[in-house]
Design an enzyme around this catalytic site. Structure first.
Site, short mmCIF file in Angstrom:
data_model
loop_
_atom_site.label_atom_id
_atom_site.label_comp_id
_atom_site.label_asym_id
_atom_site.label_seq_id
_atom_site.Cartn_x
_atom_site.Cartn_y
_atom_site.Cartn_z
N ASP A 257 0.86 -1.18 0.00
CA ASP A 257 0.00 0.00 0.00
C ASP A 257 0.90 1.24 0.00
O ASP A 257 1.87 1.31 0.76
CB ASP A 257 -0.91 0.00 1.24
CG ASP A 257 -1.98 1.07 1.16
OD1 ASP A 257 -3.07 0.77 0.66
OD2 ASP A 257 -1.71 2.21 1.60
N GLU A 300 -4.79 2.42 -4.26
CA GLU A 300 -3.35 2.37 -4.08
C GLU A 300 -2.89 1.03 -3.50
O GLU A 300 -1.78 0.91 -3.01
CB GLU A 300 -2.90 3.51 -3.16
CG GLU A 300 -3.26 3.36 -1.69
CD GLU A 300 -4.67 3.83 -1.35
OE1 GLU A 300 -4.93 4.09 -0.16
OE2 GLU A 300 -5.50 3.95 -2.27
#
Length: 388
Positions: A257, A300
């Site tokens: 992430d 993301e």
């Protein structure tokens, strides 16, 4: 022997028919520019043969000049279609001067009152050279050729041989003319008919093949980052997991992430956020092996599968990836921006479902974020998770 004039009419109708067929296909599909060029090439060649068929009834020099011009322009356009299809960038620098030279030679010879035999030899040599160039493009060394591409290329070589034989026959015997009967003429026009059929349908199928491959890429690739999308990631990961189980080989999984991504979006805008995603994907791909599987799961969040990798090797790979991302910077308004990533790493247990492994890696990712971000955390083993 075949009737040359009738065969010329057949070639005219066939080429014009292929032009109409390809124009229709281009209107119903996201056709490449090469297909449009090819359609124009077939139309021009059809007009050339039609004018050639009309020459005995319209014995004006303008008809002969137009027929020769269209025939050379059609061959050049066909070569241009192949160059466009296969992505040659500078073909115009070669093709345009060569075509101008061919037209100058042909028309210069005609207006210099060259004999019909000389004109046939010259035209045969010009068409033979164009055909050889197209065959070379299709059969060029070092390129992966499909069976269809090889078939078209070999058919082009056969027509090159026929046109070369026609030119040689004119040089050796000195009695070649456009409508003169003979075995060589019959071979040439039969080879031309075969070329029209095979190359016409062949090029259409090549374009269809490319369209299908493009659709397959769109169905599996994330359009922004170029990584595999969520669905394709799960399919490829499941295949890799099953193979690892059969081979009793380890397979590791990471959840990744980008840290503070929402803050980046809010501060600099979504365009900058997209640029950050692309920069991360490009940086990550430089650290991966060919058989590693990396996909964008959404936003993301990314996942990475490393076949044949134990936990220790996976942690080293995760640290290498984390360091590479930290070293990459992108330009933003007022300066540069450096990204960091948090990573959770697990090893997929034999017979473990991918969703279970992803959940463990996600827990490790959450632990990395809770511990300050820009770090790698190892997830709990499956047994500990079940026991808990």
């Amino acid at each position: 022997m075949i009737d040359i004039r009738t065969f010329m009419l057949v070639l005219a109708i066939g080429n014009i028919g292929f032009a109409m067929l390809m124009a229709g296909y281009a209107r119903t599909a996201a056709a490449s520019p090469a297909l449009r060029v090819w359609a124009w090439a077939k139309l021009v060649q059809g007009c050339a043969h039609l004018l050639g068929w009309l020459r005995p009834d319209l014995p004006w020099i303008g008809v002969a000049v137009a027929a020769n011009t269209f025939l050379i322009a059609g061959a050049a356009s066909e070569a241009a279609a192949y160059c466009t299809f296969f992505g040659y960038a500078r073909w115009r620098r070669v093709l345009y001067p060569c075509t101008a030279l061919a037209l100058l030679a042909m028309h210069g010879a005609r207006f210099a009152h060259a004999s019909p035999n000389t004109l046939v030899i010259l035209m045969s040599m010009i068409i033979a050279l164009y055909t050889a160039a197209m065959a070379a493009i299709l059969l060029r060394p070092g390129a992966g050729h499909s069976m269809l591409q090889r078939l078209i290329g070999l058919n082009g070589l056969a027509f090159f041989a026929a046109m070369s034989l026609r030119a040689y026959s004119g040089i050796a015997h000195g009695h070649m003319a456009v409508f003169a009967p003979g075995a060589v003429q019959s071979i040439t026009y039969l080879a031309g008919y075969l070329l029209m059929i095979v190359n016409g349908f062949g090029f259409l199928l090549l374009c269809k093949e490319e369209d299908d491959q493009q659709m397959a890429r769109l169905a599996t690739i994330d359009s922004l980052t170029g990584l595999v999308n969520r669905r394709a990631f799960f399919e490829r990961t499941e295949s890799a997991r099953l193979l690892a189980t059969r081979l009793r080989s380890p397979i590791a999984l990471m959840m990744i992430d980008i840290d503070h991504f929402k803050r980046l979006n809010d501060r600099f805008g979504h365009a900058t956020g997209d640029e950050a995603l692309c920069l991360f994907a490009a940086t990550a791909q430089q650290t991966l092996r060919d058989h590693d599987i990396m996909g964008r799961l959404g936003g993301e969040e990314f996942a990475l599968v490393l076949p044949g990798t134990e936990l220790e090797g996976a942690v080293l790979a995760a640290e290498r990836l984390r360091g590479a991302v930290s070293a990459a910077h992108m330009s933003v308004s007022g300066g540069t921006y450096g990204m960091t990533v948090s990573i959770g790493v697990v090893v997929i247990d034999p017979n473990e479902h991918i969703n279970s492994a992803l959940a463990r890696a996600d827990h490790a990712l959450y632990a990395a974020k809770s511990a300050g971000r820009d770090r790698v955390e190892v997830g709990q083993s499956r047994l500990r998770v079940v026991a808990g």
